[in-house]
Write a protein that holds these residues in place. Structure first.
Motif, PDB file in Angstrom:
ATOM      1  N   PRO A 409       0.834  -1.208   0.000  1.00  0.00           N
ATOM      2  CA  PRO A 409       0.000   0.000   0.000  1.00  0.00           C
ATOM      3  C   PRO A 409       0.868   1.257   0.000  1.00  0.00           C
ATOM      4  CG  PRO A 409      -0.844  -1.594   1.553  1.00  0.00           C
ATOM      5  CD  PRO A 409       0.468  -2.131   1.105  1.00  0.00           C
ATOM      6  N   ALA A 410       0.556   2.152  -0.918  1.00  0.00           N
ATOM      7  CA  ALA A 410       1.355   3.375  -1.048  1.00  0.00           C
ATOM      8  C   ALA A 410       0.440   4.557  -1.293  1.00  0.00           C
ATOM      9  CB  ALA A 410       2.360   3.239  -2.189  1.00  0.00           C
ATOM     10  N   ASP A 411       0.883   5.737  -0.800  1.00  0.00           N
ATOM     11  CA  ASP A 411       0.159   6.997  -1.003  1.00  0.00           C
ATOM     12  C   ASP A 411       0.603   7.584  -2.336  1.00  0.00           C
ATOM     13  OD1 ASP A 411      -0.975   9.458  -1.028  1.00  0.00           O
ATOM     14  OD2 ASP A 411      -0.335  10.034   0.989  1.00  0.00           O
ATOM     15  N   PRO A 412      -0.268   7.688  -3.318  1.00  0.00           N
ATOM     16  CA  PRO A 412       0.152   8.207  -4.630  1.00  0.00           C
ATOM     17  C   PRO A 412       0.688   9.630  -4.557  1.00  0.00           C
ATOM     18  CG  PRO A 412      -2.240   8.010  -4.520  1.00  0.00           C
ATOM     19  CD  PRO A 412      -1.698   7.328  -3.311  1.00  0.00           C
ATOM     20  N   GLY A 413       0.159  10.441  -3.638  1.00  0.00           N
ATOM     21  CA  GLY A 413       0.673  11.801  -3.501  1.00  0.00           C
ATOM     22  C   GLY A 413       2.110  11.808  -3.054  1.00  0.00           C
ATOM     23  N   GLN A 414       2.457  10.925  -2.113  1.00  0.00           N
ATOM     24  CA  GLN A 414       3.839  10.850  -1.648  1.00  0.00           C
ATOM     25  C   GLN A 414       4.761  10.328  -2.737  1.00  0.00           C
ATOM     26  OE1 GLN A 414       3.981   8.579   1.958  1.00  0.00           O
ATOM     27  NE2 GLN A 414       2.770  10.067   3.151  1.00  0.00           N
ATOM     28  N   SER A 438      -1.320  17.641  -6.803  1.00  0.00           N
ATOM     29  CA  SER A 438      -1.799  16.390  -6.220  1.00  0.00           C
ATOM     30  C   SER A 438      -3.126  16.641  -5.527  1.00  0.00           C
ATOM     31  CB  SER A 438      -0.767  15.843  -5.222  1.00  0.00           C
ATOM     32  OG  SER A 438      -1.221  14.633  -4.666  1.00  0.00           O
ATOM     33  N   SER A 440      -6.419  15.980  -3.168  1.00  0.00           N
ATOM     34  CA  SER A 440      -6.536  15.506  -1.782  1.00  0.00           C
ATOM     35  C   SER A 440      -7.482  14.322  -1.713  1.00  0.00           C
ATOM     36  CB  SER A 440      -7.059  16.638  -0.885  1.00  0.00           C
ATOM     37  OG  SER A 440      -8.342  17.075  -1.342  1.00  0.00           O
ATOM     38  N   ARG A 444      -5.340   4.845  -1.734  1.00  0.00           N
ATOM     39  CA  ARG A 444      -4.022   4.244  -1.854  1.00  0.00           C
ATOM     40  C   ARG A 444      -3.966   3.278  -3.036  1.00  0.00           C
ATOM     41  NH1 ARG A 444      -3.221   1.447   3.746  1.00  0.00           N
ATOM     42  NH2 ARG A 444      -5.413   0.966   3.256  1.00  0.00           N
ATOM     43  N   ARG A 479      -7.810  11.220  -8.974  1.00  0.00           N
ATOM     44  CA  ARG A 479      -8.590   9.988  -8.985  1.00  0.00           C
ATOM     45  C   ARG A 479      -9.537  10.008 -10.188  1.00  0.00           C
ATOM     46  NH1 ARG A 479     -12.753   7.786  -4.242  1.00  0.00           N
ATOM     47  NH2 ARG A 479     -13.654   6.077  -5.485  1.00  0.00           N
ATOM     48  N   ASP A 561     -10.042   1.408  -0.105  1.00  0.00           N
ATOM     49  CA  ASP A 561     -10.126   2.866   0.032  1.00  0.00           C
ATOM     50  C   ASP A 561     -11.173   3.471  -0.890  1.00  0.00           C
ATOM     51  OD1 ASP A 561      -8.116   2.558   1.805  1.00  0.00           O
ATOM     52  OD2 ASP A 561      -6.532   3.405   0.534  1.00  0.00           O
TER      53      ASP A 561
END
Length: 562
Positions: A409-414, A438, A440, A444, A479, A561
């Protein structure tokens, strides 16, 4: 200079590929075409031979049919004549009339002028004058008996008999009288036609008068007259009795004036009959599915199909081998280009680092500001070298197609922010604008953050290389339904439509005015496509030459999510 040599080598490789294709055509296609031609010629020769055999068989069948017609006609004539010879000449007309085999009959006395009988005329007058029905019917029966007896025994002139029989039929006589009327009328018509022809006797011969055939019998003492339709029915019946052979049967056809030809001639499956039947011909009618040539035709078509299939497969094989050879030649060419390009790309930062280190060692305790500047240059070249090695390692993993990514699992914004940070560190001297947009609340994704960051970094680096004078890049994350979309947009030189179809191929580089100066080995976008595919995503490109490009990556979002 290096790209010029590469272009020359590519042209040489294409020339070798076309030469190989020509050789394949000579080795594979020429024998196939030759064999196919020989097979077709052999089949055609066989077809000609079979056609000759079939034609001879049909000719024999037609001639046998004509002979059968001749035998049947002779047999009929002899049988009919035998019926006459078996009785008294005075009864011949009665025999012929009772047989129903002829349409008219003449005896020798019919060709002579004779005195008419008075009694039948007096009876006819009495019948016409009588008003009482019973008496009139009795008189008609008496008239019928007198006329029929005198006519059948040849005691009454034919013209008188024909007239009285017609009057009896008009007065309402039976079917036998009507048949006798027609029988007498045919004989009378034959006499009239004979007179028009000069009064020549048909004795001893068969002779046509208009549509009537006169057949002399018993040494010319009698003449049987047949209408053309009766003759045609007789001929058709005799032919129908001939057993079928040679893949067909016999049928009777009329011969028009335009047909002409000899009395007996075979042409187009027809045989014209001799006299007195020259108005007809025998036709060969092939049975359905029984034509011997149709089997040859099917064999020709089948062999032609097989030959075409062989030639087609040979062509496909030649094309396949040609593509394989081109692929192998291209791979060899790419390997040579890769070795040369990698050597050049690795040599440049290594040489720069060595030069800077040697300068620092030679100068010793030099100006601290210059030392820092040198160290920054060394750091930049080191990062460049590390980026190249990272791409080569990614390419090696892509070549092995190993699924060695650790998807978590990863945060696309990060991920996008880290890619932008690495880009700034790698190119501090760029001086352009990188906008990171990016959204809000993004869901994920399951991703290998490092590998996906490398893919975004390659897109950003590609945008920097081909950004032209407008140094602006936008990195967006948003998204879209059940997916997270990463986009890298620039306002550079764009990509031509013909290059867009191959832009994700390994080692492929679009040819532009900047491509000769930016360097690289053509692996960046192929690595991006490989990484995205391993993340179950897809990548799209929208580009307009002179306006810029937009690369869009779609990665499925985690269902937890959504």
């Amino acid at each position: 200079m290096g790209r010029a040599r590469t272009s020359v080598s590519r042209r040489a490789a294409r020339g070798r590929a076309w030469a190989a294709l020509l050789l394949l055509a000579l080795v594979v296609l020429l024998p196939a075409v030759t064999v196919g031609w020989l097979v077709l010629k052999a089949v055609e020769n066989r077809r000609i031979a079979v056609a000759k055999i079939v034609e001879d068989a049909r000719r024999g069948f037609l001639e046998a049919g004509a002979a059968e017609v001749g035998r049947a006609w002779t047999g009929w004539r002899e049988a009919f004549e035998a019926k006459l010879r078996g009785g008294d000449p005075g009864d011949w007309r009665a025999v012929a009339f009772a047989s129903g085999e002829v349409d008219g009959f003449l005896v020798a006395e019919d060709f002579e002028d004779r005195e008419r009988l008075r009694e039948p005329f007096e009876l006819l007058k009495a019948v016409e004058a009588e008003d009482a029905p019973v008496a009139a019917r009795r008189l008609r029966e008496e008239l019928r008996s007198v006329v029929m007896t005198a006519w059948l025994r040849g005691e009454m002139p034919l013209a008188q008999a024909a007239f009285l029989l017609r009057r009896l039929a008009d007065l309402g006589a039976d079917a036998e009288v009507e048949r006798a009327r027609d029988f007498a009328h045919v004989g009378l018509r034959w006499l009239a036609l004979r007179e028009q022809a000069g009064g020549k006797s048909p004795e001893g011969a068969e002779r046509w008068m208009a549509d009537l055939l006169g057949v002399a019998l018993v040494e010319g003492q009698a003449t049987a007259v047949l209408r053309a339709d009766r003759v045609e029915r007789m001929l058709a019946g005799w032919l129908a009795a001939v057993p079928a052979r040679a893949g067909g049967r016999l049928a009777l056809e009329g011969v028009g004036d335009e047909d002409g030809g000899a009395a007996v001639a075979l042409a187009g499956g027809h045989l014209r009959l001799p006299e007195p039947f020259a108005a007809w011909r025998i036709a060969f009618v092939p049975a359905e599915g029984g034509d011997a040539l149709s089997g040859i035709d099917r064999e020709v078509y089948w062999l032609a199909f097989v030959g075409a299939a062989v030639v087609g497969l040979s062509c496909l094989l030649a094309v396949f081998l040609h593509r394989v050879m081109r692929r192998e030649a291209r791979l060899a060419e790419l390997k040579n280009d890769l070795v040369a390009t990698v050597s050049h790309e690795l040599k440049t930062p290594v040489a720069s680092i060595r030069l800077l280190v040697d300068t620092l060692l030679r100068d010793g305790a030099a100006d601290p500001r210059r030392v820092r500047e040198y160290l920054e240059l060394i750091s930049r070249e080191n990062r460049r070298l590390g980026h190249l090695i990272s791409n080569f390692l990614s390419f090696s993993r892509m070549e092995r197609d190993r699924d060695s990514f650790e998807l978590e699992p990863a945060d696309p914004g990060q991920v996008a922010a880290e890619a932008a940070r690495v880009f700034h560190e790698r190119h501090p001297e760029w001086g352009g604008t990188l906008e990171v947009d990016s959204a809000s609340g993004l869901p994920r994704i399951r991703a290998d953050a490092e590998a996906l960051g490398t893919a975004l970094g390659n897109l950003l680096d590609n945008a920097r290389k081909y950004g032209g004078s407008n140094r602006w890049i936008r990195l967006g994350v948003r998204r879209d339904g059940e997916a997270v979309v990463f986009s890298v947009e620039d306002r550079g030189i764009g990509i031509a439509p013909e290059d867009q179809r191959r832009i994700f191929e390994r080692f492929y580089q679009a040819h532009t005015r900047l491509s000769d100066h930016v360097g690289g080995v053509g692996l960046g976008l192929s690595i991006v496509e490989f990484v995205v595919r391993k993340h179950a995503g897809c990548i799209d490109l929208e580009s307009t030459p002179g306006e810029g490009s937009v690369f869009t990556i779609r990665i499925p979002a985690m269902k937890e999510d959504l």
